[in-house]
Structures are given as C-alpha cells and as structure tokens.
Design an enzyme around this catalytic site. Structure first.
Site, PDB file in Angstrom:
ATOM      1  N   ILE A 147     -23.473  51.879  82.349  1.00  0.00           N
ATOM      2  CA  ILE A 147     -22.274  51.209  81.815  1.00  0.00           C
ATOM      3  C   ILE A 147     -22.726  50.240  80.723  1.00  0.00           C
ATOM      4  CG2 ILE A 147     -20.396  49.614  82.382  1.00  0.00           C
ATOM      5  CD1 ILE A 147     -20.121  50.987  85.053  1.00  0.00           C
ATOM      6  N   ASN A 184     -16.198  58.681  75.513  1.00  0.00           N
ATOM      7  CA  ASN A 184     -16.837  59.070  76.770  1.00  0.00           C
ATOM      8  C   ASN A 184     -16.090  60.258  77.356  1.00  0.00           C
ATOM      9  OD1 ASN A 184     -18.543  58.798  79.126  1.00  0.00           O
ATOM     10  ND2 ASN A 184     -16.768  57.933  80.198  1.00  0.00           N
ATOM     11  N   HIS A 239     -15.256  62.000  80.927  1.00  0.00           N
ATOM     12  CA  HIS A 239     -15.254  61.680  82.360  1.00  0.00           C
ATOM     13  C   HIS A 239     -14.716  62.882  83.136  1.00  0.00           C
ATOM     14  CE1 HIS A 239     -15.284  59.096  85.867  1.00  0.00           C
ATOM     15  NE2 HIS A 239     -14.133  59.659  86.198  1.00  0.00           N
ATOM     16  N   GLU A 268     -14.150  47.483  77.216  1.00  0.00           N
ATOM     17  CA  GLU A 268     -14.920  46.672  78.169  1.00  0.00           C
ATOM     18  C   GLU A 268     -14.584  46.989  79.632  1.00  0.00           C
ATOM     19  OE1 GLU A 268     -12.794  45.690  75.945  1.00  0.00           O
ATOM     20  OE2 GLU A 268     -11.212  44.620  77.009  1.00  0.00           O
ATOM     21  N   ASP A 324     -14.260  53.128  82.252  1.00  0.00           N
ATOM     22  CA  ASP A 324     -13.323  54.265  82.263  1.00  0.00           C
ATOM     23  C   ASP A 324     -11.888  53.832  81.961  1.00  0.00           C
ATOM     24  OD1 ASP A 324     -15.309  56.179  82.848  1.00  0.00           O
ATOM     25  OD2 ASP A 324     -15.168  55.747  84.988  1.00  0.00           O
ATOM     26  N   ALA A 380     -12.765  72.443  81.133  1.00  0.00           N
ATOM     27  CA  ALA A 380     -12.190  71.234  80.528  1.00  0.00           C
ATOM     28  C   ALA A 380     -13.191  70.476  79.649  1.00  0.00           C
ATOM     29  CB  ALA A 380     -11.638  70.311  81.620  1.00  0.00           C
ATOM     30  N   GLU A 381     -14.269  69.953  80.225  1.00  0.00           N
ATOM     31  CA  GLU A 381     -15.154  69.057  79.463  1.00  0.00           C
ATOM     32  C   GLU A 381     -15.690  69.683  78.180  1.00  0.00           C
ATOM     33  OE1 GLU A 381     -18.092  66.750  81.673  1.00  0.00           O
ATOM     34  OE2 GLU A 381     -17.174  67.436  83.528  1.00  0.00           O
TER      35      GLU A 381
HETATM   36  C1  GAR Z   1     -20.511  65.582  83.252  1.00  0.00           C
HETATM   37  O1  GAR Z   1     -19.705  66.141  84.255  1.00  0.00           O
HETATM   38  C2  GAR Z   1     -19.883  64.298  82.739  1.00  0.00           C
HETATM   39  O2  GAR Z   1     -18.498  64.345  82.638  1.00  0.00           O
HETATM   40  C3  GAR Z   1     -20.314  63.316  83.791  1.00  0.00           C
HETATM   41  O3  GAR Z   1     -21.629  63.696  84.121  1.00  0.00           O
HETATM   42  C4  GAR Z   1     -21.833  65.077  83.846  1.00  0.00           C
HETATM   43  C5  GAR Z   1     -22.985  65.221  82.882  1.00  0.00           C
HETATM   44  O4  GAR Z   1     -23.334  66.554  82.654  1.00  0.00           O
HETATM   45  N1  GAR Z   1     -20.228  61.976  83.281  1.00  0.00           N
HETATM   46  C6  GAR Z   1     -19.921  60.934  84.030  1.00  0.00           C
HETATM   47  O5  GAR Z   1     -19.715  60.996  85.207  1.00  0.00           O
HETATM   48  C7  GAR Z   1     -19.865  59.614  83.269  1.00  0.00           C
HETATM   49  N2  GAR Z   1     -19.216  58.611  84.073  1.00  0.00           N
HETATM   50  P1  GAR Z   1     -24.170  67.000  81.359  1.00  0.00           P
HETATM   51  O6  GAR Z   1     -25.418  66.121  81.278  1.00  0.00           O
HETATM   52  O7  GAR Z   1     -24.536  68.426  81.677  1.00  0.00           O
HETATM   53  O8  GAR Z   1     -23.293  66.888  80.158  1.00  0.00           O
END
Ligand code: GAR
Length: 200
Positions: free
Chosen positions: A94, A109, A111, A149, A152, A181-182
């Site tokens: 963080i 970011n 999430h 600040e 999330d 999604a991501e």
């Molecule tokens: C992903 O799922 C991302 O969204 C999460 O960690 C993983 C990283 O995977 N991030 C968090 O939880 C941040 N708070 P990656 O290294 O394969 O991209």
C-alpha cells in the site's frame, strides 16, 4: 502521436503486466509507452516478462526497508523517466498518502473484486477470492480504479462482472476473474487514463 510515459509496478507473476504488453503489441494502447517495470520483490516473474518484452526492469525490494525508503526508491525511478502514468498490476504494497498525493489521477490499480466489496486492507491476491467464496456471492469480478489515500477507495474507472460457479476454489475463481475481467479491463483503463493525461 504523443504517448503517456508509463511505469508498471508489480510484485508477483505479472499476468496483468503481460496483458498490458500484449495489448500494446496488438495496437490497442496507442497512447501508452511502457518505460519501466518496477518490482517490489527480486523474484517476481513479472521481471522476466518485462525483459522478454524489452522493457527496462528494476527491483525496489520492500523487505527490510522502511516505507519511506521503499517509496523514495520508487520515486527516484519514476522521476528519472519523467513518468506520467503509474499502473499497479499485482502490486502488493500500500502506498502512503504522501506518495499518492504526488500523482493525482495518475495511478491506476487493478483489484480482483467488484469494489467496494472485498476491498481495503488485507484484501489482496487469493484472500479476496477466499472472502468472496466464504460470503457465498454468486457474482464477483474486477475493478480498475484511480489510487487515492484510501486503500481501494479511489474513483472507479472500469468494472467487469464474473460468475462464481459451484465447486469453485479460490485458485479457480482467481483464474476466471483474471481471464474474463482483469486482463480485459486493465489495458482498456490504461488507454483511457493515458488519453486523459495527454489531453490535460
Ligand atoms: C491479480 O489478481 C490482481 O488483481 C491482484 O493480484 C493478482 C496479481 O496477479 N491484486 C491485488 O490483489 C492488489 N490488491 P499478476 O501478478 O499475475 O498480475
């Protein structure tokens, strides 16, 4: 065409970094230029992905450092390349209020949940999916937001929903949320944020 100079901050496997690299190669990020990948752990596989893509990679280890020294190390690298956009792609630390205030609407970011559900301190990586399964939600997903600040808590840019299916484990659900999604919304949000920065 001008491009926003971008740094990607990582801590682990870097599949979201890979999605950004692939989107850039496919011509989907015309306003983004990746100048550096900065890892908070020396063993982050994301560094190998950066090297293969020809993006300079750096380590600023979190372990054994004060928050202040850690952030100063990152700032030095960002300033060296005059970075305009910072993408946290699986970055597990963080950042302090002092740090984020230097980059208003310039830090993104990703999430792995539909914020504000399953967000904030302690909700990172697999823990997020464990919590979603424990609560019994039938739909989860991912969120890309600006970083402020509040952990999330910044303005949401994009979200995408993903079904939770019977028999899901945290690992299976994590993979589905990444694939559906991501890896889709992070590149899209990066391009949107870059365009906004260039228009300012
Ligand atoms: C992903 O799922 C991302 O969204 C999460 O960690 C993983 C990283 O995977 N991030 C968090 O939880 C941040 N708070 P990656 O290294 O394969 O991209």
């Amino acid at each position: 065409m001008s491009k926003a100079r971008c740094a990607v901050l990582v801590s682990g496997g870097g599949t979201n970094l890979q999605a950004l690299i692939d989107a850039e190669r496919a011509g989907k990020l015309p306003h983004v230029e990746f100048k550096s990948v900065i890892a908070s752990r020396p063993d982050a596989y994301a560094l190998t992905r950066a090297e293969k893509a020809g993006i300079p990679g750096y380590v600023v280890a979190r372990k054994g450092m004060t928050q202040e020294a850690f952030e100063q190390g990152i700032l030095n690298l960002l300033e060296k390349d005059d970075i305009q956009l910072i993408i946290l792609a699986g970055f597990m630390s963080i950042l302090s209020e002092d740090f984020v205030k230097r980059y208003p609407r310039r830090i993104l970011n990703v999430h792995p949940a539909l914020l504000p559900a399953f967000g904030g301190k302690g909700y990172y990586g697999l823990h997020v999916h464990e919590a979603a399964l424990a609560r019994g939600v039938k739909v989860t997903g991912a969120t890309v937001h600006y970083v402020n600040e509040i952990a999330d808590g910044g303005e949401i840019i994009l979200q995408k929903a993903v079904d939770v299916l019977p028999g899901d484990t945290p690992e299976i659900l994590q993979r589905r949320v990444m694939e559906q999604a991501e890896w889709i919304i992070l590149p899209q949000a990066a391009e949107l944020a870059a365009r906004e920065i260039l228009e300012r």
